[in-house]
Design a protein around this motif. Structure first.
Motif, PDB file in Angstrom:
ATOM      1  N   PHE A  44       6.815  56.341 -80.075  1.00 29.38           N
ATOM      2  CA  PHE A  44       7.173  57.366 -81.051  1.00 29.38           C
ATOM      3  C   PHE A  44       7.768  58.594 -80.360  1.00 29.38           C
ATOM      4  O   PHE A  44       7.641  59.704 -80.857  1.00 29.38           O
ATOM      5  CB  PHE A  44       5.939  57.777 -81.864  1.00 29.38           C
ATOM      6  N   ARG A  45       8.414  58.396 -79.227  1.00 27.04           N
ATOM      7  CA  ARG A  45       9.008  59.527 -78.516  1.00 27.04           C
ATOM      8  C   ARG A  45      10.167  60.130 -79.316  1.00 27.04           C
ATOM      9  O   ARG A  45      10.790  59.471 -80.120  1.00 27.04           O
ATOM     10  CB  ARG A  45       9.528  59.093 -77.143  1.00 27.04           C
ATOM     11  N   GLY A  46      10.420  61.381 -79.049  1.00 26.30           N
ATOM     12  CA  GLY A  46      11.570  62.053 -79.634  1.00 26.30           C
ATOM     13  C   GLY A  46      11.400  62.477 -81.075  1.00 26.30           C
ATOM     14  O   GLY A  46      12.386  62.725 -81.758  1.00 26.30           O
ATOM     15  N   GLN A  65      -0.866  63.666 -82.190  1.00 26.32           N
ATOM     16  CA  GLN A  65      -0.896  62.587 -81.199  1.00 26.32           C
ATOM     17  C   GLN A  65      -2.332  62.178 -80.889  1.00 26.32           C
ATOM     18  O   GLN A  65      -2.661  60.989 -80.864  1.00 26.32           O
ATOM     19  CB  GLN A  65      -0.186  63.033 -79.920  1.00 26.32           C
ATOM     20  N   ALA A  66      -3.190  63.157 -80.674  1.00 27.50           N
ATOM     21  CA  ALA A  66      -4.601  62.878 -80.355  1.00 27.50           C
ATOM     22  C   ALA A  66      -5.280  62.138 -81.500  1.00 27.50           C
ATOM     23  O   ALA A  66      -6.087  61.229 -81.268  1.00 27.50           O
ATOM     24  CB  ALA A  66      -5.334  64.179 -80.043  1.00 27.50           C
ATOM     25  N   GLU A  67      -4.951  62.511 -82.717  1.00 26.24           N
ATOM     26  CA  GLU A  67      -5.536  61.856 -83.893  1.00 26.24           C
ATOM     27  C   GLU A  67      -5.202  60.363 -83.900  1.00 26.24           C
ATOM     28  O   GLU A  67      -6.080  59.528 -84.124  1.00 26.24           O
ATOM     29  CB  GLU A  67      -4.998  62.518 -85.163  1.00 26.24           C
ATOM     30  N   TRP A  68      -3.939  60.015 -83.625  1.00 28.85           N
ATOM     31  CA  TRP A  68      -3.553  58.605 -83.653  1.00 28.85           C
ATOM     32  C   TRP A  68      -4.077  57.834 -82.452  1.00 28.85           C
ATOM     33  O   TRP A  68      -4.442  56.663 -82.570  1.00 28.85           O
ATOM     34  CB  TRP A  68      -2.040  58.467 -83.821  1.00 28.85           C
ATOM     35  N   PHE A  91       4.365  59.092 -76.851  1.00 33.24           N
ATOM     36  CA  PHE A  91       4.792  60.246 -77.629  1.00 33.24           C
ATOM     37  C   PHE A  91       5.589  61.153 -76.705  1.00 33.24           C
ATOM     38  O   PHE A  91       5.415  61.120 -75.497  1.00 33.24           O
ATOM     39  CB  PHE A  91       3.594  61.035 -78.166  1.00 33.24           C
ATOM     40  N   GLY A  92       6.415  61.993 -77.288  1.00 33.81           N
ATOM     41  CA  GLY A  92       7.087  63.023 -76.501  1.00 33.81           C
ATOM     42  C   GLY A  92       6.114  64.136 -76.189  1.00 33.81           C
ATOM     43  O   GLY A  92       4.938  64.090 -76.582  1.00 33.81           O
ATOM     44  N   LEU A  93       6.592  65.164 -75.511  1.00 37.51           N
ATOM     45  CA  LEU A  93       5.746  66.316 -75.243  1.00 37.51           C
ATOM     46  C   LEU A  93       5.358  66.943 -76.577  1.00 37.51           C
ATOM     47  O   LEU A  93       6.208  67.246 -77.404  1.00 37.51           O
ATOM     48  CB  LEU A  93       6.481  67.332 -74.391  1.00 37.51           C
ATOM     49  N   GLY A  94       4.080  67.105 -76.788  1.00 34.86           N
ATOM     50  CA  GLY A  94       3.599  67.683 -78.032  1.00 34.86           C
ATOM     51  C   GLY A  94       3.501  69.190 -77.952  1.00 34.86           C
ATOM     52  O   GLY A  94       3.376  69.763 -76.874  1.00 34.86           O
ATOM     53  N   ILE A 102       2.759  59.348 -90.076  1.00 33.21           N
ATOM     54  CA  ILE A 102       2.476  57.909 -89.986  1.00 33.21           C
ATOM     55  C   ILE A 102       1.424  57.604 -91.046  1.00 33.21           C
ATOM     56  O   ILE A 102       0.387  58.267 -91.075  1.00 33.21           O
ATOM     57  CB  ILE A 102       1.948  57.534 -88.580  1.00 33.21           C
ATOM     58  N   PRO A 103       1.664  56.611 -91.914  1.00 33.50           N
ATOM     59  CA  PRO A 103       0.669  56.323 -92.951  1.00 33.50           C
ATOM     60  C   PRO A 103      -0.608  55.738 -92.353  1.00 33.50           C
ATOM     61  O   PRO A 103      -0.578  55.039 -91.337  1.00 33.50           O
ATOM     62  CB  PRO A 103       1.379  55.312 -93.856  1.00 33.50           C
ATOM     63  N   ASP A 104      -1.734  56.009 -92.994  1.00 33.70           N
ATOM     64  CA  ASP A 104      -3.021  55.487 -92.528  1.00 33.70           C
ATOM     65  C   ASP A 104      -3.025  53.966 -92.426  1.00 33.70           C
ATOM     66  O   ASP A 104      -3.726  53.396 -91.598  1.00 33.70           O
ATOM     67  CB  ASP A 104      -4.152  55.947 -93.450  1.00 33.70           C
ATOM     68  N   GLU A 105      -2.229  53.292 -93.252  1.00 35.10           N
ATOM     69  CA  GLU A 105      -2.160  51.823 -93.251  1.00 35.10           C
ATOM     70  C   GLU A 105      -1.677  51.278 -91.910  1.00 35.10           C
ATOM     71  O   GLU A 105      -1.912  50.118 -91.589  1.00 35.10           O
ATOM     72  CB  GLU A 105      -1.247  51.331 -94.381  1.00 35.10           C
ATOM     73  N   PHE A 106      -1.036  52.115 -91.120  1.00 33.80           N
ATOM     74  CA  PHE A 106      -0.575  51.692 -89.796  1.00 33.80           C
ATOM     75  C   PHE A 106      -1.744  51.199 -88.945  1.00 33.80           C
ATOM     76  O   PHE A 106      -1.599  50.289 -88.137  1.00 33.80           O
ATOM     77  CB  PHE A 106       0.149  52.852 -89.102  1.00 33.80           C
ATOM     78  N   ALA A 107      -2.922  51.759 -89.160  1.00 35.01           N
ATOM     79  CA  ALA A 107      -4.117  51.370 -88.402  1.00 35.01           C
ATOM     80  C   ALA A 107      -4.558  49.944 -88.706  1.00 35.01           C
ATOM     81  O   ALA A 107      -5.387  49.380 -87.986  1.00 35.01           O
ATOM     82  CB  ALA A 107      -5.254  52.347 -88.661  1.00 35.01           C
ATOM     83  N   LYS A 108      -4.007  49.324 -89.750  1.00 31.93           N
ATOM     84  CA  LYS A 108      -4.319  47.922 -90.058  1.00 31.93           C
ATOM     85  C   LYS A 108      -3.610  46.952 -89.116  1.00 31.93           C
ATOM     86  O   LYS A 108      -3.905  45.762 -89.118  1.00 31.93           O
ATOM     87  CB  LYS A 108      -3.937  47.594 -91.503  1.00 31.93           C
TER      88      LYS A 108
END
Length: 150
Positions: free
Chosen positions: A118-120, A128-131, A142-145, A103-109
């Protein structure tokens, strides 16, 4: 409002361009693989392109800054473009069951975002934790990581 889901066309019907005041458009379960140049509806708040044949995230979508709900699940999209950050009114994005590996950092905008599915896509637990940490105002699905290779 225009619902053309399950229409099975492979090319975007240009007649839709007549409806410049559209606020809601569903083209799900068709056979689309791209959007035409000039795809722009200034009042569009809801766009459903789920269950199609997109391999690439249509960058034309990034110009529709009025968009609040975007559905691209069950395509074959491998990458989210950096222009996603232009969708500052986006509240919901469904991308589950695509091939996106980052996922690009720009998504945080996307500060209005409240839900992202974002499953599957097999993201690691650390990814996942980072986002979740970057965007604590968003409910992520999210799906199971698994950090199996790390």
């Amino acid at each position: 409002k225009l619902d053309l889901s399950k229409s099975k066309f492979t090319e975007f019907p240009t007649e839709i361009f007549k409806y410049k005041k559209l606020t809601w458009l569903s083209l799900s379960k068709t056979k689309l693989s791209e959007l035409p140049e000039g795809f722009y509806f200034p009042n569009l708040t809801y766009l459903d392109l789920s269950k199609n044949d997109f391999d690439v995230f249509p960058e034309e979508i990034c110009g529709i800054t009025s968009l609040k709900s975007l559905h691209l699940q069950k395509n074959h999209i491998a990458e989210i473009p950096v222009c996603i950050g232009q969708l500052t009114k986006l509240e919901r994005i469904d991308l589950w069951f695509n091939l996106v590996d980052t996922i690009p950092d720009e998504f945080a905008k996307c500060r209005a975002l409240r839900f992202a599915d974002f499953r599957g896509m097999g993201y690691s637990k650390s990814f996942q934790a980072e986002w979740i940490e970057k965007m604590p105002w968003v409910k992520f699905e999210f799906g199971l990581g698994c950090d199996c290779g790390n």
